[in-house]
Design an enzyme around this catalytic site. Structure first.
Site, short mmCIF file in Angstrom:
data_model
loop_
_atom_site.label_atom_id
_atom_site.label_comp_id
_atom_site.label_asym_id
_atom_site.label_seq_id
_atom_site.Cartn_x
_atom_site.Cartn_y
_atom_site.Cartn_z
N LYS A 1 0.71 -0.99 -0.15
CA LYS A 1 -0.02 -0.14 -0.13
C LYS A 1 0.70 1.21 -0.03
O LYS A 1 0.53 2.20 -0.66
CB LYS A 1 -1.07 -0.15 1.25
CG LYS A 1 -2.08 1.31 1.33
CD LYS A 1 -2.56 1.24 2.43
CE LYS A 1 -1.86 2.04 3.61
NZ LYS A 1 -2.44 2.53 4.66
N ASP B 1 -6.89 1.44 1.60
CA ASP B 1 -6.81 1.32 2.82
C ASP B 1 -8.21 1.08 3.47
O ASP B 1 -8.95 0.44 2.62
CB ASP B 1 -6.27 2.66 3.25
CG ASP B 1 -7.24 3.81 2.88
OD1 ASP B 1 -8.47 3.43 2.20
OD2 ASP B 1 -7.20 4.85 3.35
#
Length: 223
Positions: A134, A152
């Site tokens: 991420k 997220d």
């Protein structure tokens, strides 16, 4: 009271792509300047801020980074520090001791292996301490414009409520979203959905009456 668990009707892929295009158009109108809310002036600062944002709010990170960057403005400056010197600057951020250790190690790797520059290769980024899929995707997109949809908690929630992905891992959710949206819009989609999840489609009480995507959402709640 928590929002109900999302339920998604069966939907042909072609219809889902058509709905995704409509979602994109609404997001572009609502968030034309969508970008990260992490304050930074260069790729190094963005990398540090993104590492700090894991399990923390952007607000708490933005409160800490001005003093942190003033004291350690470059990878070389941070590499020369000890974790104990970094800790006071990030003490109010969750997991600050672990993050201080990772930031010092990260900075040293940048200096020793990348000439003090943030690498633009995802694999090389993910080899840095404290940097996962991420974080690497966020930094590449926001700092260098490299296409990718980082996922997220906000994007996970919206992907499920909008019935765009039922996947369980961020990587698979990202892949599902990337299949639905044009490549040149991936970075925008990431930032716009975060803003929408942060301020409208919130976890406990989604503001469906104010949502520009309400009529495109199978899980909208009636007032």
């Amino acid at each position: 009271m928590a929002a109900p668990k999302p339920r998604c009707p069966r939907e042909p892929k072609s219809k889902k792509k058509t709905r995704a295009r409509a979602i994109l158009a609404r997001l572009e109108e609502a968030y034309p300047e969508a970008r990260t809310e992490l304050r930074h002036t260069n790729p190094f600062e963005l990398l540090v801020a993104t590492v700090l944002s894991a399990q923390a709010t952007d607000k708490s990170v933005n409160q800490a980074t001005p003093a942190l960057f003033e004291r350690f403005p470059t990878p070389a400056a941070l590499a020369a520090a000890s974790p104990e010197e970094v800790e006071p600057y990030i003490r109010r951020i969750g997991l600050y001791r672990t993050k201080a250790r990772n930031l010092v190690k990260l900075a040293r790797r940048l200096v020793e292996e990348h000439g003090g520059e943030v690498p633009q290769d995802k694999k090389e980024l993910m080899e840095l301490p404290g940097v996962g899929w991420k974080t690497a995707t966020v930094v590449l997109g926001a700092a260098f414009g490299t296409p990718g949809i980082a996922v997220d908690t906000h994007l996970t929630r919206l992907a499920r409520r909008l019935c765009l992905s039922a996947a369980r891992t961020p990587e698979k959710i990202g892949a599902d979203l990337e299949e639905l949206f044009p490549c040149q819009k991936w970075v925008f989609v990431h930032h716009a959905l975060i803003l929408h999840g942060r301020y409208v489609c919130t976890a406990r009480k989604p503001r469906c009456a104010e949502c520009v995507l309400a009529d495109l959402c199978p899980n909208r709640q009636n007032a």
